[in-house]
Design a protein around this motif. Structure first.
Motif, PDB file in Angstrom:
ATOM      1  N   LEU A 211       0.802  -1.225   0.000  1.00 19.61           N
ATOM      2  CA  LEU A 211       0.000   0.000   0.000  1.00 19.61           C
ATOM      3  C   LEU A 211       0.833   1.272   0.000  1.00 19.61           C
ATOM      4  O   LEU A 211       0.521   2.227  -0.700  1.00 19.61           O
ATOM      5  CB  LEU A 211      -0.941   0.011   1.216  1.00 19.61           C
ATOM      6  CG  LEU A 211      -1.761   1.296   1.435  1.00 19.61           C
ATOM      7  CD1 LEU A 211      -2.704   1.542   0.269  1.00 19.61           C
ATOM      8  CD2 LEU A 211      -2.544   1.218   2.739  1.00 19.61           C
ATOM      9  N   SER A 214       2.427   2.405  -3.451  1.00 19.40           N
ATOM     10  CA  SER A 214       1.370   2.646  -4.428  1.00 19.40           C
ATOM     11  C   SER A 214       0.547   3.880  -4.059  1.00 19.40           C
ATOM     12  O   SER A 214       0.051   4.585  -4.931  1.00 19.40           O
ATOM     13  CB  SER A 214       0.454   1.421  -4.534  1.00 19.40           C
ATOM     14  OG  SER A 214      -0.103   1.099  -3.277  1.00 19.40           O
ATOM     15  N   LEU A 215       0.441   4.154  -2.762  1.00 17.59           N
ATOM     16  CA  LEU A 215      -0.298   5.336  -2.324  1.00 17.59           C
ATOM     17  C   LEU A 215       0.498   6.609  -2.553  1.00 17.59           C
ATOM     18  O   LEU A 215      -0.053   7.644  -2.940  1.00 17.59           O
ATOM     19  CB  LEU A 215      -0.654   5.190  -0.837  1.00 17.59           C
ATOM     20  CG  LEU A 215      -1.462   6.324  -0.205  1.00 17.59           C
ATOM     21  CD1 LEU A 215      -2.824   6.439  -0.872  1.00 17.59           C
ATOM     22  CD2 LEU A 215      -1.628   6.085   1.286  1.00 17.59           C
ATOM     23  N   ASN A 221      -6.371   7.589 -10.621  1.00 21.87           N
ATOM     24  CA  ASN A 221      -7.032   6.291 -10.570  1.00 21.87           C
ATOM     25  C   ASN A 221      -6.632   5.370 -11.712  1.00 21.87           C
ATOM     26  O   ASN A 221      -6.788   4.156 -11.617  1.00 21.87           O
ATOM     27  CB  ASN A 221      -8.553   6.482 -10.583  1.00 21.87           C
ATOM     28  CG  ASN A 221      -9.079   7.072  -9.293  1.00 21.87           C
ATOM     29  OD1 ASN A 221      -8.456   6.939  -8.239  1.00 21.87           O
ATOM     30  ND2 ASN A 221     -10.217   7.742  -9.365  1.00 21.87           N
ATOM     31  N   ALA A 224      -3.802   3.311 -10.280  1.00 21.72           N
ATOM     32  CA  ALA A 224      -3.912   2.900  -8.876  1.00 21.72           C
ATOM     33  C   ALA A 224      -4.133   1.398  -8.782  1.00 21.72           C
ATOM     34  O   ALA A 224      -4.791   0.789  -9.631  1.00 21.72           O
ATOM     35  CB  ALA A 224      -5.059   3.645  -8.192  1.00 21.72           C
ATOM     36  N   VAL A 228      -4.998   0.796  -2.900  1.00 20.22           N
ATOM     37  CA  VAL A 228      -5.323   2.226  -2.937  1.00 20.22           C
ATOM     38  C   VAL A 228      -6.787   2.416  -3.303  1.00 20.22           C
ATOM     39  O   VAL A 228      -7.469   3.301  -2.773  1.00 20.22           O
ATOM     40  CB  VAL A 228      -4.410   2.950  -3.940  1.00 20.22           C
ATOM     41  CG1 VAL A 228      -4.773   4.434  -4.038  1.00 20.22           C
ATOM     42  CG2 VAL A 228      -2.956   2.798  -3.532  1.00 20.22           C
ATOM     43  N   LEU A 231      -9.409   2.540  -0.609  1.00 18.66           N
ATOM     44  CA  LEU A 231      -9.579   3.801   0.119  1.00 18.66           C
ATOM     45  C   LEU A 231     -10.646   4.691  -0.507  1.00 18.66           C
ATOM     46  O   LEU A 231     -11.135   5.614   0.145  1.00 18.66           O
ATOM     47  CB  LEU A 231      -8.240   4.557   0.160  1.00 18.66           C
ATOM     48  CG  LEU A 231      -7.094   3.864   0.905  1.00 18.66           C
ATOM     49  CD1 LEU A 231      -5.830   4.698   0.818  1.00 18.66           C
ATOM     50  CD2 LEU A 231      -7.466   3.618   2.361  1.00 18.66           C
ATOM     51  N   SER A 232     -10.992   4.439  -1.770  1.00 15.54           N
ATOM     52  CA  SER A 232     -12.027   5.246  -2.418  1.00 15.54           C
ATOM     53  C   SER A 232     -13.406   5.000  -1.809  1.00 15.54           C
ATOM     54  O   SER A 232     -14.318   5.806  -2.019  1.00 15.54           O
ATOM     55  CB  SER A 232     -12.064   4.945  -3.921  1.00 15.54           C
ATOM     56  OG  SER A 232     -12.427   3.586  -4.153  1.00 15.54           O
TER      57      SER A 232
END
Length: 277
Positions: A211, A214-215, A221, A224, A228, A231-232
């Motif tokens: 994570l 990648s974050l 998006n 992503a 990640v 988290l949306s």
């Protein structure tokens, strides 16, 4: 003595069952919430199974969210990283196991040092290195970073398998006219399939669930990955638990299928690595 032995066996089995139940309960709860309708998530309180089930969360995730894109990106990144790292680790592990060369001690030391630093310390330097190259918002950048961080451990893992294979096999092949590379490819490599499976499984899992990088390295998006993307489902004032759990259930499928395909070699590889390491 027989009675004590029976009680000991039962206690041992119960302890194993309790541990398995404890380990699998989060997965069960993940599935339970994912099939619970929105109107029952909070109204029914804590129940072992909802009074009604629905696949509305799965439908929303597949049709009305960007999870398919996150899913595809994770497959590309994890699969590419696993293959590249396994190839590099196999070659490097073989070299470490079979050859003595100048600087070998320092190379091993440097590889160990890469595993000692907290990843949070390295996010800013890596971002600064990748930014001028245009790799901060791309899957290629993630594959490069994941490969760099997984190669050292994978190399040591593969080296342990090569150390357990007698050198006499290569020497016999070379006496018959085979080169070092041919002996490696045709004789040694097939014997290390359990090790290759264990390495593939470890690297794939590490890249699939990562994570932090990648974050920090991905800003849109389009590139992503699914950690990640989860988290949306968290907004400023609420959390869509049903949709998040549904996405989590679907995210488990590739990893489960991957391990199902390599399970023939995985147990052998992990056991052999534990004994020889």
């Amino acid at each position: 003595m027989t009675g004590k032995r029976i009680l000991s066996t039962l206690a041992h089995r119960m302890a194993i069952l309790a541990y398995v139940a404890f380990a699998l309960f989060p997965l069960y709860w993940l599935l339970k919430v994912s099939v619970t309708p929105n109107n029952l998530l909070y109204s029914e309180g804590i129940r072992m199974w909802p009074s009604q089930t629905s696949f509305e969360h799965f439908e929303f995730v597949l049709r009305h969210s960007e999870f398919p894109t996150f899913f595809k990106n994770s497959l590309i990144v994890s699969g590419s990283t696993a293959v590249i790292v396994t190839v590099l680790a196999s070659l490097a592990g073989y070299a470490m196991s079979r050859f003595n060369f100048r600087g070998k001690y320092w190379i091993v030391t440097l590889m160990l040092l890469t595993q000692m630093f907290p990843l949070v310390m390295l996010v800013a330097p890596i971002f600064k290195m990748l930014s001028p190259l245009g790799l901060t918002n791309s899957l290629t950048g993630l594959v490069i970073v994941y490969t760099a961080f997984n190669v050292p451990f994978a190399t040591f893992l593969m080296q342990s398998f090569f150390d357990g294979i007698p050198k006499d096999l290569e020497e016999a092949a070379m006496i018959d006219g085979a080169t070092q590379f041919v002996a490696f490819r045709q004789i040694i490599l097939p014997l290390t399939l359990p090790g290759i499976a264990a390495t593939l499984g470890f690297v794939f899992t590490a890249a699939w669930s990562e994570l932090l990088f990648s974050l920090m390295l991905i800003s849109g998006n389009d590139a992503a990955t699914f950690p990640v993307g989860l988290l949306s489902f968290v907004s400023k004032f609420s959390v869509d638990f049903g949709q998040m759990m549904a996405a989590g259930v679907m995210a488990l499928i590739p990893a489960c299928l991957f391990f199902l395909l390599i399970q023939r070699y995985l147990v052998q590889g992990l056991t052999a690595g534990a004994v020889k390491g």
